[in-house]
Design a protein around this motif. Sequence first.
Motif, PDB file in Angstrom:
ATOM      1  N   GLU A 140      66.495  -1.912  19.895  1.00  0.00           N
ATOM      2  CA  GLU A 140      66.159  -1.286  18.621  1.00  0.00           C
ATOM      3  C   GLU A 140      67.385  -0.809  17.863  1.00  0.00           C
ATOM      4  O   GLU A 140      67.416  -0.887  16.645  1.00  0.00           O
ATOM      5  CB  GLU A 140      65.158  -0.171  18.852  1.00  0.00           C
ATOM      6  N   GLU A 149      56.081   4.715  25.910  1.00  0.00           N
ATOM      7  CA  GLU A 149      56.039   3.917  24.685  1.00  0.00           C
ATOM      8  C   GLU A 149      55.410   4.633  23.511  1.00  0.00           C
ATOM      9  O   GLU A 149      55.891   4.559  22.409  1.00  0.00           O
ATOM     10  CB  GLU A 149      55.300   2.602  24.931  1.00  0.00           C
ATOM     11  N   HIS A 168      63.669  -1.135  23.938  1.00  0.00           N
ATOM     12  CA  HIS A 168      62.237  -1.133  24.237  1.00  0.00           C
ATOM     13  C   HIS A 168      62.019  -2.056  25.432  1.00  0.00           C
ATOM     14  O   HIS A 168      62.333  -3.238  25.360  1.00  0.00           O
ATOM     15  CB  HIS A 168      61.463  -1.608  23.013  1.00  0.00           C
ATOM     16  N   THR A 169      61.498  -1.506  26.528  1.00  0.00           N
ATOM     17  CA  THR A 169      61.234  -2.279  27.739  1.00  0.00           C
ATOM     18  C   THR A 169      59.728  -2.291  28.006  1.00  0.00           C
ATOM     19  O   THR A 169      58.972  -1.584  27.346  1.00  0.00           O
ATOM     20  CB  THR A 169      61.940  -1.671  28.974  1.00  0.00           C
ATOM     21  N   SER A 199      58.747 -10.248  27.338  1.00  0.00           N
ATOM     22  CA  SER A 199      58.724  -9.270  28.427  1.00  0.00           C
ATOM     23  C   SER A 199      58.261  -9.875  29.747  1.00  0.00           C
ATOM     24  O   SER A 199      57.792 -10.994  29.809  1.00  0.00           O
ATOM     25  CB  SER A 199      57.816  -8.103  28.054  1.00  0.00           C
ATOM     26  N   ARG A 257      66.428  -5.350  14.396  1.00  0.00           N
ATOM     27  CA  ARG A 257      65.685  -5.216  15.648  1.00  0.00           C
ATOM     28  C   ARG A 257      65.535  -6.613  16.231  1.00  0.00           C
ATOM     29  O   ARG A 257      65.064  -7.520  15.569  1.00  0.00           O
ATOM     30  CB  ARG A 257      64.318  -4.606  15.376  1.00  0.00           C
ATOM     31  N   HIS A 305      60.469   3.123  26.252  1.00  0.00           N
ATOM     32  CA  HIS A 305      61.781   3.093  25.614  1.00  0.00           C
ATOM     33  C   HIS A 305      62.834   3.633  26.578  1.00  0.00           C
ATOM     34  O   HIS A 305      62.607   4.612  27.277  1.00  0.00           O
ATOM     35  CB  HIS A 305      61.778   3.919  24.331  1.00  0.00           C
ATOM     36  N   TYR A 365      64.162   7.416  30.165  1.00  0.00           N
ATOM     37  CA  TYR A 365      62.974   6.700  29.706  1.00  0.00           C
ATOM     38  C   TYR A 365      62.054   7.652  28.950  1.00  0.00           C
ATOM     39  O   TYR A 365      61.909   8.806  29.324  1.00  0.00           O
ATOM     40  CB  TYR A 365      62.186   6.134  30.892  1.00  0.00           C
ATOM     41  N   THR A 391      63.799  -8.980  18.975  1.00  0.00           N
ATOM     42  CA  THR A 391      62.615  -9.036  19.822  1.00  0.00           C
ATOM     43  C   THR A 391      62.840 -10.025  20.957  1.00  0.00           C
ATOM     44  O   THR A 391      63.269 -11.141  20.731  1.00  0.00           O
ATOM     45  CB  THR A 391      61.383  -9.449  19.000  1.00  0.00           C
ATOM     46  N   LYS A 449      62.077  -5.947  25.814  1.00  0.00           N
ATOM     47  CA  LYS A 449      61.263  -6.425  24.692  1.00  0.00           C
ATOM     48  C   LYS A 449      62.044  -6.429  23.390  1.00  0.00           C
ATOM     49  O   LYS A 449      61.886  -7.335  22.581  1.00  0.00           O
ATOM     50  CB  LYS A 449      60.009  -5.562  24.538  1.00  0.00           C
TER      51      LYS A 449
END
Length: 98
Positions: free
Chosen positions: A36, A85, A46-47, A14, A9, A51, A82, A11, A33
């Motif tokens: 994944e 989260e 992941h935004t 943002s 993952r 997601h 989308y 990272t 962000k």
Amino acid sequence: MTLHQESNRYTIPSGEHIVTIRNRKRMDMTSIKAIERFDQEEFFIHTSQGHLLIRGEELRIVHLDVDKGLLTLEGNVKLMQYDEEDSAAKGFIHKLFG
């Protein structure tokens, strides 16, 4: 550029989330962000807006700027979806407790 890896993952910092698609062949995204998981047919990202699932053919990363949260993909984009989260967590808890 610093890429933080936590077991497959990546990272990314943002900010404001913007997606630009050119002819369903190239996508530029901001406020990413984390990536994944990904392969040539699917990216799960992941935004700041939740997601994002991207499906297609021959998908690949063209540009990644971890410090700015920028990602550019190329390939044949067939689907963008989308999810909120925390919807997966809510769904699991709802299934347990009704």
